[in-house]
Design a protein around this motif. Structure first.
Motif, PDB file in Angstrom:
ATOM      1  N   GLY A  15       0.795  -1.219   0.000  1.00 55.97           N
ATOM      2  CA  GLY A  15       0.000   0.000   0.000  1.00 55.97           C
ATOM      3  C   GLY A  15       0.826   1.267   0.000  1.00 55.97           C
ATOM      4  N   GLY A  16       2.122   1.118   0.232  1.00 57.88           N
ATOM      5  CA  GLY A  16       2.996   2.277   0.285  1.00 57.88           C
ATOM      6  C   GLY A  16       3.461   2.725  -1.089  1.00 57.88           C
ATOM      7  N   SER A  17       4.364   3.717  -1.074  1.00 60.55           N
ATOM      8  CA  SER A  17       4.856   4.318  -2.312  1.00 60.55           C
ATOM      9  C   SER A  17       6.366   4.432  -2.303  1.00 60.55           C
ATOM     10  N   LEU A  18       6.929   4.405  -3.484  1.00 62.90           N
ATOM     11  CA  LEU A  18       8.348   4.677  -3.700  1.00 62.90           C
ATOM     12  C   LEU A  18       8.483   5.412  -5.023  1.00 62.90           C
ATOM     13  N   ARG A  19       9.538   6.198  -5.147  1.00 63.40           N
ATOM     14  CA  ARG A  19       9.859   6.815  -6.420  1.00 63.40           C
ATOM     15  C   ARG A  19      11.278   6.441  -6.808  1.00 63.40           C
ATOM     16  N   LEU A  20      11.391   5.780  -7.939  1.00 62.41           N
ATOM     17  CA  LEU A  20      12.695   5.416  -8.474  1.00 62.41           C
ATOM     18  C   LEU A  20      13.184   6.515  -9.410  1.00 62.41           C
ATOM     19  N   SER A  21      14.487   6.736  -9.389  1.00 63.33           N
ATOM     20  CA  SER A  21      15.109   7.704 -10.293  1.00 63.33           C
ATOM     21  C   SER A  21      16.181   7.004 -11.108  1.00 63.33           C
ATOM     22  N   CYS A  22      16.363   7.464 -12.321  1.00 62.65           N
ATOM     23  CA  CYS A  22      17.420   6.950 -13.196  1.00 62.65           C
ATOM     24  C   CYS A  22      18.110   8.151 -13.833  1.00 62.65           C
ATOM     25  N   ALA A  23      19.325   8.399 -13.402  1.00 58.71           N
ATOM     26  CA  ALA A  23      20.086   9.522 -13.919  1.00 58.71           C
ATOM     27  C   ALA A  23      21.009   9.050 -15.044  1.00 58.71           C
ATOM     28  N   GLN A  44      11.495 -14.058 -15.525  1.00 58.66           N
ATOM     29  CA  GLN A  44      12.144 -13.297 -16.583  1.00 58.66           C
ATOM     30  C   GLN A  44      11.996 -11.802 -16.339  1.00 58.66           C
ATOM     31  N   ARG A  45      12.940 -11.062 -16.894  1.00 55.41           N
ATOM     32  CA  ARG A  45      12.850  -9.610 -16.814  1.00 55.41           C
ATOM     33  C   ARG A  45      11.655  -9.155 -17.654  1.00 55.41           C
ATOM     34  N   GLU A  46      10.876  -8.222 -17.110  1.00 55.83           N
ATOM     35  CA  GLU A  46       9.690  -7.753 -17.809  1.00 55.83           C
ATOM     36  C   GLU A  46       9.651  -6.234 -17.856  1.00 55.83           C
ATOM     37  N   LEU A  47       9.033  -5.728 -18.908  1.00 52.76           N
ATOM     38  CA  LEU A  47       8.877  -4.291 -19.061  1.00 52.76           C
ATOM     39  C   LEU A  47       7.799  -3.799 -18.109  1.00 52.76           C
ATOM     40  N   VAL A  48       8.116  -2.731 -17.395  1.00 57.32           N
ATOM     41  CA  VAL A  48       7.156  -2.107 -16.492  1.00 57.32           C
ATOM     42  C   VAL A  48       6.552  -0.867 -17.139  1.00 57.32           C
ATOM     43  N   ALA A  49       7.412  -0.020 -17.695  1.00 57.92           N
ATOM     44  CA  ALA A  49       6.951   1.219 -18.310  1.00 57.92           C
ATOM     45  C   ALA A  49       8.021   1.718 -19.255  1.00 57.92           C
ATOM     46  N   ALA A  50       7.603   2.509 -20.245  1.00 55.69           N
ATOM     47  CA  ALA A  50       8.547   3.072 -21.189  1.00 55.69           C
ATOM     48  C   ALA A  50       8.067   4.445 -21.621  1.00 55.69           C
ATOM     49  N   ILE A  51       9.024   5.262 -22.037  1.00 59.84           N
ATOM     50  CA  ILE A  51       8.702   6.587 -22.540  1.00 59.84           C
ATOM     51  C   ILE A  51       9.476   6.806 -23.831  1.00 59.84           C
ATOM     52  N   ALA A  52       8.755   7.244 -24.842  1.00 59.56           N
ATOM     53  CA  ALA A  52       9.379   7.480 -26.141  1.00 59.56           C
ATOM     54  C   ALA A  52       9.940   8.895 -26.199  1.00 59.56           C
ATOM     55  N   VAL A  63       0.604  -2.729 -13.770  1.00 59.05           N
ATOM     56  CA  VAL A  63       0.927  -1.538 -12.981  1.00 59.05           C
ATOM     57  C   VAL A  63       0.104  -0.324 -13.368  1.00 59.05           C
ATOM     58  N   LYS A  64      -0.723  -0.449 -14.384  1.00 58.22           N
ATOM     59  CA  LYS A  64      -1.533   0.692 -14.814  1.00 58.22           C
ATOM     60  C   LYS A  64      -2.404   1.204 -13.683  1.00 58.22           C
ATOM     61  N   GLY A  65      -2.428   2.513 -13.553  1.00 57.50           N
ATOM     62  CA  GLY A  65      -3.195   3.132 -12.488  1.00 57.50           C
ATOM     63  C   GLY A  65      -2.452   3.217 -11.176  1.00 57.50           C
ATOM     64  N   ARG A  66      -1.303   2.540 -11.073  1.00 53.59           N
ATOM     65  CA  ARG A  66      -0.515   2.570  -9.827  1.00 53.59           C
ATOM     66  C   ARG A  66       0.873   3.180 -10.048  1.00 53.59           C
ATOM     67  N   PHE A  67       1.482   2.900 -11.189  1.00 45.00           N
ATOM     68  CA  PHE A  67       2.825   3.393 -11.493  1.00 45.00           C
ATOM     69  C   PHE A  67       2.742   4.441 -12.588  1.00 45.00           C
ATOM     70  N   THR A  68       3.635   5.416 -12.512  1.00 39.94           N
ATOM     71  CA  THR A  68       3.709   6.443 -13.547  1.00 39.94           C
ATOM     72  C   THR A  68       5.169   6.746 -13.866  1.00 39.94           C
ATOM     73  N   LEU A  80      10.139   6.685 -11.910  1.00 40.00           N
ATOM     74  CA  LEU A  80       9.020   5.751 -11.846  1.00 40.00           C
ATOM     75  C   LEU A  80       8.368   5.952 -10.482  1.00 40.00           C
ATOM     76  N   GLN A  81       7.223   6.597 -10.482  1.00 41.38           N
ATOM     77  CA  GLN A  81       6.454   6.778  -9.258  1.00 41.38           C
ATOM     78  C   GLN A  81       5.599   5.537  -9.066  1.00 41.38           C
ATOM     79  N   MET A  82       5.774   4.887  -7.937  1.00 43.90           N
ATOM     80  CA  MET A  82       5.071   3.637  -7.662  1.00 43.90           C
ATOM     81  C   MET A  82       4.192   3.818  -6.433  1.00 43.90           C
ATOM     82  N   ASN A  83       2.893   3.728  -6.640  1.00 44.46           N
ATOM     83  CA  ASN A  83       1.914   3.861  -5.557  1.00 44.46           C
ATOM     84  C   ASN A  83       1.162   2.547  -5.381  1.00 44.46           C
ATOM     85  N   SER A  84       0.505   2.430  -4.247  1.00 40.84           N
ATOM     86  CA  SER A  84      -0.297   1.230  -3.952  1.00 40.84           C
ATOM     87  C   SER A  84       0.493  -0.040  -4.218  1.00 40.84           C
TER      88      SER A  84
END
Length: 116
Positions: A15-23, A44-52, A63-68, A80-84
């Motif tokens: 139920g908690g949140s974390l924010r991952l950063s990639c510099a 296996q490694r899986e895609l969580v999210a991508a940005i073009a 993760v839709k509706g929970r991660f951005t 990667l903002q991860m909620n819930s």
């Protein structure tokens, strides 16, 4: 090739949140695509999210509706903002970048552990 450094992982209760950063060591304008992947033990490694490059994002159904995923071009950083968070989100999360010239880079990974 660009160097990617992830941060922000840790232990959190369900139920908690974390924010991952990639510099990135270079400009993310040079990236055709950036993404977050995850790999849980024995899976296996899986895609969580991508940005073009144009800013469009896509997120895995799980993760839709929970991660951005978002980016800050001025800081050459994606997030990667991860909620819930759920226990099944427990994994090592990796940042990925693909440059226009085809070069692909991976970060070293950051552990996310969600306790029930």
């Amino acid at each position: 090739q660009v160097q990617l450094v992830e941060s922000g992982g840790g232990l959190v209760q369900a139920g908690g949140s974390l924010r991952l950063s990639c510099a990135a060591s270079g400009s993310i304008f040079n990236m055709n695509r950036m993404g977050w992947y995850r790999q849980a033990p024995g899976k296996q490694r899986e895609l969580v999210a991508a940005i073009a490059s144009g800013g469009n994002t896509n997120h895995a159904d799980s993760v839709k509706g929970r991660f951005t995923m978002s980016r800050d071009n001025a800081k050459n950083t994606v997030y990667l903002q991860m909620n819930s968070l759920k226990p099944e989100d427990t994994a090592v999360y990796y940042c990925h970048a693909r440059e226009w010239n085809g070069f692909v880079s991976w970060g070293q990974g950051t552990q996310v552990t969600v306790s029930s």
